[in-house]
Design a protein around this motif. Structure first.
Motif, short mmCIF file in Angstrom:
data_model
loop_
_atom_site.label_atom_id
_atom_site.label_comp_id
_atom_site.label_asym_id
_atom_site.label_seq_id
_atom_site.Cartn_x
_atom_site.Cartn_y
_atom_site.Cartn_z
N SER A 68 0.05 -4.31 -7.32
CA SER A 68 -1.12 -3.52 -6.99
C SER A 68 -1.66 -2.87 -8.25
O SER A 68 -1.16 -3.09 -9.35
N ASP A 119 -5.19 2.00 -6.68
CA ASP A 119 -4.94 1.88 -5.24
C ASP A 119 -3.78 2.77 -4.81
O ASP A 119 -3.81 3.38 -3.73
N LYS A 121 1.88 -1.62 3.30
CA LYS A 121 0.95 -2.53 3.95
C LYS A 121 -0.47 -2.20 3.49
O LYS A 121 -0.71 -1.14 2.90
N ASP A 122 -1.38 -3.11 3.73
CA ASP A 122 -2.77 -2.89 3.33
C ASP A 122 -3.40 -1.77 4.15
O ASP A 122 -3.09 -1.58 5.33
N LYS A 133 -6.02 -0.09 6.42
CA LYS A 133 -6.95 -0.60 7.42
C LYS A 133 -8.39 -0.24 7.05
O LYS A 133 -9.34 -0.93 7.41
N ARG A 190 -10.78 2.10 3.83
CA ARG A 190 -10.79 2.92 2.62
C ARG A 190 -11.01 4.39 2.98
O ARG A 190 -10.85 5.27 2.14
N ALA A 221 -0.37 3.48 6.26
CA ALA A 221 0.05 2.88 4.99
C ALA A 221 0.71 3.98 4.16
O ALA A 221 0.19 5.09 4.06
#
Length: 392
Positions: free
Chosen positions: A137, A141, A199-200, A202, A204, A216
């Motif tokens: 990553s 982020d 995890k990503d 869902k 921003r 997350a």
């Protein structure tokens, strides 16, 4: 008259002001920094600054706001990026509270080289803050995730890593000055704790992450293995933990080992001591000696642990398992050509003449060296029960 002058001098001292005084709402308190590869500046950096929002520190009433704000700028150098941050941060930049540095994996694979120069140079030098690698990553982020339990990402990363360091030992909070020492020392390569998103996101929109029952989160994820100044591989889970065991940096952890078919007994370690040495004759061999105290934390095997011979067998089984994990861990380092345990550094002190003659070829010697592991374990406590119950 002399007394009068002294009194006047004391009065003048009482009326001296604070010329460098600043109100909290006039400062942009930078508490974390993330460094990624630049998207627009050739060979430059994309730097993320996490700034504390003082209005969210008030304890006089409830607040629904986010306690930090992230600002990102790009520049050719880290120091220039700090100055350029004034174009986006609406307050005077203050790095005296900088307490976390996250480096993107791409930057780490390109090489750290002199990346830390600006952190140890000048009046605002900051060398005690911990350094982490954003695994798979970007640092941007990672620093952009707000968790429900710990809404300050900086505190969340540090607290999670410190907790893991005490309970399992696959992470280690390593400050800048230790990183610089590893990068500049002969015969030692660098290990750095990795962190990642589980995890990503869902969305921003961080408000949605705060309202998710399974949000997350930022988690500890292995140890980054460096060859000189470049990231080349990773240790995961047990191997990361075992690396700290070899380095004698393990506070406490757990070792599950097989005792019946598909069944396990788990040992909790309390106190360990390790030493390393390079034996040169008849051929270079990496030697590791470990002494480990443990107690039984759980068993789902039907064995009578009140018997001395059973405990002795368990000690032997634990020794074999730990020795096997140590050999695997060292093999990964050898395959990467990375002496992250400092065998070469130890050798340079014990046999400086040999080191002076062979240090330029140490990577090759280390890679092809044999491995000799000796483990001694002692079960000091078998728990409150000696006869595990059997189910019908």
């Amino acid at each position: 008259m002399k007394k009068i002058y002294i009194m006047m001098l004391l009065c003048m001292m009482l009326f001296t002001g604070c010329s460098n005084y600043r109100e909290l709402n006039e400062l942009g308190l930078i508490i974390a920094m993330g460094i990624d590869r630049s998207q627009d500046v050739e060979n430059g950096y994309r730097v993320t600054y996490q700034v504390m929002n003082p209005s969210q520190l008030s304890t006089t009433g409830p607040s629904n706001g986010i306690p930090v704000t992230n600002y990102t700028v790009e520049s050719k150098t880290i120091y220039d990026a700090i100055r350029m941050a004034s174009t986006v941060i609406p307050r005077e930049n203050d790095v005296t509270h900088l307490s976390l540095l996250v480096i993107g994996e791409e930057v780490a694979r390109d090489g750290l080289n002199l990346l830390f120069d600006s952190f140890e140079r000048g009046e605002n030098a900051r060398t005690y803050m911990p350094v982490f690698i954003a695994r798979g990553s970007t640092a941007e982020d990672i620093l952009g995730v707000i968790e429900p339990i710990e809404s300050n990402p900086t505190k969340s990363i540090i607290s999670t890593s410190e907790n893991n360091q005490k309970m399992y030992a696959s992470a280690k909070v390593k400050p800048v000055y230790e990183v610089i020492s590893a990068l500049t020392s002969e015969g030692t390569d660098l290990l750095l704790t990795g962190i990642k998103l589980n995890k990503d996101l869902k969305s921003r929109n961080q408000t949605k992450n705060l309202q998710d029952i399974e949000p997350a989160i930022i988690e500890v994820s292995g140890l980054a293995i460096f060859n000189h100044n470049k990231l080349v591989n990773w240790y995961d889970r047990e191997m990361a933990r075992t690396a700290h065991l070899i380095l004698s940096e393990l506070e406490s952890t757990s070792f599950p080992i097989s005792c019946d078919e598909n069944k396990h007994i788990t040992f909790m370690t309390k106190g360990s001591k390790s030493s390393i040495k390079t034996v040169l004759k008849p051929s270079p061999t990496l030697q590791v000696n470990v002494t480990l105290n443990s107690e039984i934390g759980e068993t789902n095997c039907n064995i009578d642990i009140s018997k001395a011979k059973v405990l002795k067998k368990l000690e032997n089984d634990l020794e074999k398992e730990i020795a096997n994990q140590i050999k695997q861990t060292i093999q990964i380092a050898q395959d990467a050509g990375s002496d992250v345990f400092g065998f070469g550094n130890k050798l340079s002190k014990e046999d400086p003449e040999y080191w002076k003659k062979h240090k330029k070829e140490w990577d090759k010697i280390f890679t092809n060296a044999g491995v000799d592991v000796h483990v001694n374990t002692f079960i000091n406590n078998s728990g409150m029960i000696t006869d595990p119950y059997e189910t019908k």
